[in-house]
Design an enzyme around this catalytic site. Sequence first.
Site, PDB file in Angstrom:
ATOM      1  N   GLY B 244       6.303 -20.795-112.016  1.00  0.00           N
ATOM      2  CA  GLY B 244       6.097 -21.978-112.854  1.00  0.00           C
ATOM      3  C   GLY B 244       4.890 -22.778-112.407  1.00  0.00           C
ATOM      4  O   GLY B 244       3.944 -22.971-113.146  1.00  0.00           O
ATOM      5  N   PHE B 245       4.949 -23.270-111.176  1.00  0.00           N
ATOM      6  CA  PHE B 245       3.845 -23.995-110.541  1.00  0.00           C
ATOM      7  C   PHE B 245       3.455 -25.265-111.285  1.00  0.00           C
ATOM      8  O   PHE B 245       2.343 -25.768-111.127  1.00  0.00           O
ATOM      9  CB  PHE B 245       2.614 -23.075-110.364  1.00  0.00           C
ATOM     10  CG  PHE B 245       2.930 -21.748-109.746  1.00  0.00           C
ATOM     11  CD1 PHE B 245       3.473 -21.689-108.466  1.00  0.00           C
ATOM     12  CD2 PHE B 245       2.711 -20.564-110.419  1.00  0.00           C
ATOM     13  CE1 PHE B 245       3.778 -20.469-107.881  1.00  0.00           C
ATOM     14  CE2 PHE B 245       3.020 -19.338-109.839  1.00  0.00           C
ATOM     15  CZ  PHE B 245       3.556 -19.297-108.567  1.00  0.00           C
ATOM     16  N   ILE B 470      12.323 -20.949-109.486  1.00  0.00           N
ATOM     17  CA  ILE B 470      11.092 -20.372-110.029  1.00  0.00           C
ATOM     18  C   ILE B 470      10.420 -19.451-109.019  1.00  0.00           C
ATOM     19  O   ILE B 470       9.231 -19.175-109.107  1.00  0.00           O
ATOM     20  CB  ILE B 470      10.120 -21.488-110.487  1.00  0.00           C
ATOM     21  CG1 ILE B 470       9.795 -22.458-109.337  1.00  0.00           C
ATOM     22  CG2 ILE B 470      10.729 -22.257-111.646  1.00  0.00           C
ATOM     23  CD1 ILE B 470       8.767 -23.522-109.707  1.00  0.00           C
ATOM     24  N   ARG B 593      14.202 -30.406 -92.579  1.00  0.00           N
ATOM     25  CA  ARG B 593      15.153 -29.345 -92.272  1.00  0.00           C
ATOM     26  C   ARG B 593      14.817 -28.120 -93.113  1.00  0.00           C
ATOM     27  O   ARG B 593      14.661 -28.223 -94.331  1.00  0.00           O
ATOM     28  CB  ARG B 593      16.558 -29.851 -92.613  1.00  0.00           C
ATOM     29  CG  ARG B 593      17.706 -29.037 -92.085  1.00  0.00           C
ATOM     30  CD  ARG B 593      18.966 -29.913 -92.009  1.00  0.00           C
ATOM     31  NE  ARG B 593      19.349 -30.451 -93.301  1.00  0.00           N
ATOM     32  CZ  ARG B 593      20.419 -30.022 -94.010  1.00  0.00           C
ATOM     33  NH1 ARG B 593      21.193 -29.082 -93.534  1.00  0.00           N
ATOM     34  NH2 ARG B 593      20.702 -30.557 -95.175  1.00  0.00           N
ATOM     35  N   GLN B 603       7.293 -19.090 -98.874  1.00  0.00           N
ATOM     36  CA  GLN B 603       6.741 -20.059 -99.814  1.00  0.00           C
ATOM     37  C   GLN B 603       5.566 -20.825 -99.212  1.00  0.00           C
ATOM     38  O   GLN B 603       4.569 -21.086 -99.881  1.00  0.00           O
ATOM     39  CB  GLN B 603       7.836 -21.034-100.245  1.00  0.00           C
ATOM     40  CG  GLN B 603       7.601 -21.601-101.626  1.00  0.00           C
ATOM     41  CD  GLN B 603       8.651 -22.609-102.023  1.00  0.00           C
ATOM     42  OE1 GLN B 603       9.619 -22.846-101.294  1.00  0.00           O
ATOM     43  NE2 GLN B 603       8.462 -23.213-103.172  1.00  0.00           N
ATOM     44  N   LYS B 665      12.778 -31.637 -96.813  1.00  0.00           N
ATOM     45  CA  LYS B 665      11.622 -32.307 -97.420  1.00  0.00           C
ATOM     46  C   LYS B 665      10.972 -31.485 -98.529  1.00  0.00           C
ATOM     47  O   LYS B 665      10.219 -32.012 -99.325  1.00  0.00           O
ATOM     48  CB  LYS B 665      10.573 -32.607 -96.346  1.00  0.00           C
ATOM     49  CG  LYS B 665      10.904 -33.851 -95.504  1.00  0.00           C
ATOM     50  CD  LYS B 665       9.780 -34.146 -94.542  1.00  0.00           C
ATOM     51  CE  LYS B 665      10.000 -35.459 -93.782  1.00  0.00           C
ATOM     52  NZ  LYS B 665       8.936 -35.647 -92.772  1.00  0.00           N
ATOM     53  N   GLY B 668       7.395 -26.511-101.202  1.00  0.00           N
ATOM     54  CA  GLY B 668       6.742 -25.858-102.336  1.00  0.00           C
ATOM     55  C   GLY B 668       5.260 -26.122-102.440  1.00  0.00           C
ATOM     56  O   GLY B 668       4.512 -25.285-102.940  1.00  0.00           O
ATOM     57  N   GLU B 669       4.821 -27.284-102.001  1.00  0.00           N
ATOM     58  CA  GLU B 669       3.442 -27.653-102.275  1.00  0.00           C
ATOM     59  C   GLU B 669       2.596 -27.899-101.035  1.00  0.00           C
ATOM     60  O   GLU B 669       1.381 -27.685-101.049  1.00  0.00           O
ATOM     61  CB  GLU B 669       3.417 -28.867-103.212  1.00  0.00           C
ATOM     62  CG  GLU B 669       3.876 -28.435-104.592  1.00  0.00           C
ATOM     63  CD  GLU B 669       4.262 -29.569-105.530  1.00  0.00           C
ATOM     64  OE1 GLU B 669       3.440 -29.923-106.361  1.00  0.00           O
ATOM     65  OE2 GLU B 669       5.398 -30.071-105.429  1.00  0.00           O
TER      66      GLU B 669
END
Lengths: 330, 712, 205
Positions: B244-245, B470, B593, B603, B665, B668-669
């Site tokens: 998705g992003f 995703i 965590r 990821q 936290k 993903g990014e």
Amino acid sequence: MKEFAYQRAEDVSGAVALLGADPDARFLGGGTNLVDLMKSGVERPGRLVDVRQLPLGAIESTPEGGLRIGATVTNSDLAAHPEVRRRYPLLTQAVLAGASGQLRNMATVGGNLLQRTRCGYFADVTKPCNKREPGTGCPALEGEHHNHAILGASEHCVATHPSDMGVALTALDAVVTYETADGPGELPLADFYLPVGDTPHRETALPPGALITGVTVPPAPVAARSRYRKVRERASYAFAIGSVAAAFDVSDGVVREVRLAFGAVASRPWRARAAERALTGVPAEAENFAAAADAELAAARPLRDNAYKVTLMRNLVVAVLTELAEEAAR
Amino acid sequence: MTTATTGRTTPKGVVGTAHTRVEGVEKVTGAARYAGEIPFADLAHGWLVLSTVARGRIISVEDGPVLAMPGVRAVLHHGNAPRLETHFQGVIGPPDPTTTLFQNDRVAHLGWPVALVVAETSEQAREAAESLLVHYEEEPHDVDFRGDRPEAYPVDGFAPGVVEKGDLEAELAASAHVVDVQYTTPEEHHSMMEPHAAAARWDGGRLEIVDSNQSTTWVQSDLAQMFSLEPSAVRVRSEHIGGGFGSKGVRVHQVAAVMAATVLQRPVRVVLTRRQMFPLTGYRSPTSQRVRLGADAEGRLRALEHRSVSQTSTVHTFVEPSAGVPRVMVDAPAHHTANLVVPLDVPTPTFMRAPGEAPGSFALESALDELAEKCGLDPIELRVRNEPARSPVSGQPFGARNLLACFHEGARRFGWADRDPRPGVRREGRWLLGTGVAGASFHAGAGPSTALATAEADGSFTVRISAADIGTGARTALTLVAADALRVPVDRVRVHIGDSDFGPAMFAGGSMGTRSWAWAVDAAAEELRERLALGATIPPEGITVRSDTTDAVRRLAQTERHSYGAQFAEVAVDTATGEVRVRRMLGIFAAGRIVNPLTARNQLVGGMIWGISMALHEEAVRDRASGGLYGGDLAGYHVATHADVPLVEADWVEDHDPDDPVGIKGVGEVGVVGAAAAIANAVRHATGVRHRHLPIRPDRVLMARETGATHA
Amino acid sequence: MAPTTSSAITLKINGQNYPLTVDHRTTLLDALRERLDLTGSKKGCDHGQCGACTVLIDGRREVSCLNLAVAAEGREITTVEGLARGDELHPVQQAFLDLDGYQCGYCTPGQICSAVAVIEEHAAGWPSAVTGDVRPEAGPPPLSAEEIRERMSGNLCRCSAYVSIVQAVSRAADTTAGQRRTEPAGTEPLGSGDTGRTADAEAAA
């Protein structure tokens, strides 16, 4: 994609006859380029004549010591063939530098020579393109062209030929053989592609309806020391922004024979004959390599954003020939 | 009827231990079905027709000949399409008019959706769509993005437009070292592997949509408003999502499918082609960023200005807030940041992995590297000297800020201490070698979510939450969280996701998904365990507990929470050909965590590889004459492939926030943040040339050497 | 008379015959996904630019999006659905699962089919673009990470699980090599296709 008829050709003469019977027909080989262009609307054939299973799948030695490569030999089989690897390492390297493992398993030698440019304007039917629709103009001249031609182009088209294999075959003086309804014929690769001029849509000198049956590579002892170097904008699975096929015979520090061809700089694989002349008989030294490259590139007519290719090709020639000379001296 | 058997003692938890994906076997065998792969009886296929002009008005759509083509069932366009509600407050704001299809004759960019052809087979639909003649009244277009466009104006997007404190010019004038530079990043596209796809059908008065999206409830809510339906009359499912992003929210494909299914009263699937995705599914705007830094003789910042200009469409405003990065990373007495936008005849950009942070960190972390060099400081030491104690903007304390720990641990493992700072002096064959470093941060937010936890009569447990996996591993992470909360082995827990019927939940975005959903799952599972601990017996329909974190999220202590990281890269550059290769990368992160180290590492590494791709490859080229992209496909738009990616390692430091009830936290990014800067800084170290314009293409490297430039 | 634009064909997929009538425009990929409910092969680009649709045809990897279904008649097609033996995963599938060689999973079937072929191609002695010396006398290169990366480069993974994919391919190659040593010799490594195989090639194999 419009609807089309499909037939498998049983033999070469049958294939030629099927194509001749329908002006809207095209030969289908591996399909890696044609099916892609059909999906893009660039090609809209009414009939496909499938030639993939014709008995043109062999690689055989010629009596002279060269190789005859059938038109339906896949890129993978060509690259993996022991005699190709032994006699013409640059050809194996060039083929392996192209596309991906999947595409090389599909793509054929005949189709590779006939593949169309990867110019983004050509592939997009919503944009003008003289090659696709003569007379509509060439947006690349003022638009995006950082990967377009610097040699042999015209104000009508600045697209490049995308083949890697063709660059090596050009350096090897390969000859294309074909079959027409009137019988067989052959064309040296040097004469195979037409100059761009004001007819960029006319790409090869093949007679209408001709089926490529194979490529003959003459013996070339010089190719024992040879290399294909390709530069692209990612490390693999991308078309070249510049490539060099080189074969080099150096003894006692002097260039005895050299073959040089450039990729991604012109509408066809570009044989660098001026550079070859400048190099033959001179000491194998970097400044001579650079001078030879400059002799070839004097004819370059870069566009706003692709002058780097002149530098790139000069540097590539120097780098590849220097490597080969060092190997020879070892 | 069975008796509850949750654990009565606390076993060793599974959160924090590596676990392969719960849907892994389905994915490696091809059994996992994505949106375009769910069969429907009597399915028709829709194919979108896009404009071939960049601005203007549709005069006519010649649908007659196309309707006569084999298999064609409908041609929908502005002249005949159902009317939609176009003014409403959706989950993330008013709808982008690109998605409210066929409501007027305006064309706002090249590739604007002008019609949908529906046919019995996809081949028929495609040929008919490509045959449809649409006549336009073309108007002059303007797609010329530049940082100096005078009409650029500041916008409060999801981050504030302008934040200023202190006297910038005075502090700059008083600075011993000043950096004043301009950086640009190009238009970038998400390019997830699965194209957007949706199938819609009416089933007993209820609209059912099988889609590929980052939030079923978001799509449900917005579609309900657009089609004037009760939310309960719309069900959206999305189990497996092929990436998705940020791009898989509400898009034209869902609206087109619903429209056609409504008109034809049969199931209709609309799948975008790869080329249609480029103009229709959002992208990261190009940016032009000016960074001015002033430091005293010791390298302590006195002045910082970060001004970023991005583009948006003429129909909807999205600002890429690149100037938000220094609001977290560095403080200075004069601290000015501004995000501006210029509307052009281009598609609307959108959130793309680390929006703002990815391009902003390239500029800021490059500029800090330039400043370190001017100050004669090691770039890590410069950051140590400028580590803020409190938020430069809000003045609030930071929750668990372990940025320096990341730098120190990374430096140790990367071998940074041995680095010779001189540029352009390390050679190995044809390659010049260099190393670079950069910092990273990403906001750790949370959104309200609900979850259902059920104790089944057979002794197993089922969790339902409208989460979206995703590719993040969220489903597996939630399974581990639930197992721990229930104190049962993982194999007794099944987690169902991707169904709007499960109730509201956070979308998969902003690195908030797993954090938000885990909170709700933990709450529901904990409560269920407590209920069962009282000795409940389980009826055939099971016992279900529902959680809702809305209040808990609201009560969360007002602290600035971020994840952090330090990115290290080694590159090799052949200046004769311009080729740049990344040799190794190490990222050390402080991301709270870690639920599942196996998927979290994957990821983070994936994010870092996005940094390689951003630094060296990605660039969508807009053709000024037509207004569209040149080479808008995966051959023309290069993303990194296997051969571009060396051994990339990610690891983390201990990162505990005692005031945070979740502790997760999100990963993903933050992995992409700073990665491109670390590579650009390494290229500078290798070659002596500072590249301020991405991507660092061979021609740029080559011409810098040719002209003897020290920057490019 | 208008030419025939569809044909009744039989596709042989995963050892099973599937008779069907196809519009000639139908690609092998669309036939698999939309006609035969074999949706494991993915459509990422439909133009041979991503590798998500990779299948094995006559034992070799090809992209199914640029193969026409009608032209695939008579060929042995293996999709990701045909790799496992019952519940026992193929070594490549097992390695992808164990080492997390994916994220969203959409490129995964293509990566796995490609990896199966990469291992075979390497075992057959095929060089790659990063092989230093391609002459047959130099012998096959070890299947290093660099070799795997080059050979797998026709399979894009936008989630960028490349590092774990390469590890998975490497592990599966080791597993397969172990199995190959225990299997009787004489198995045809690259399918039955005879295209381009000459006496020279056989002699050197």
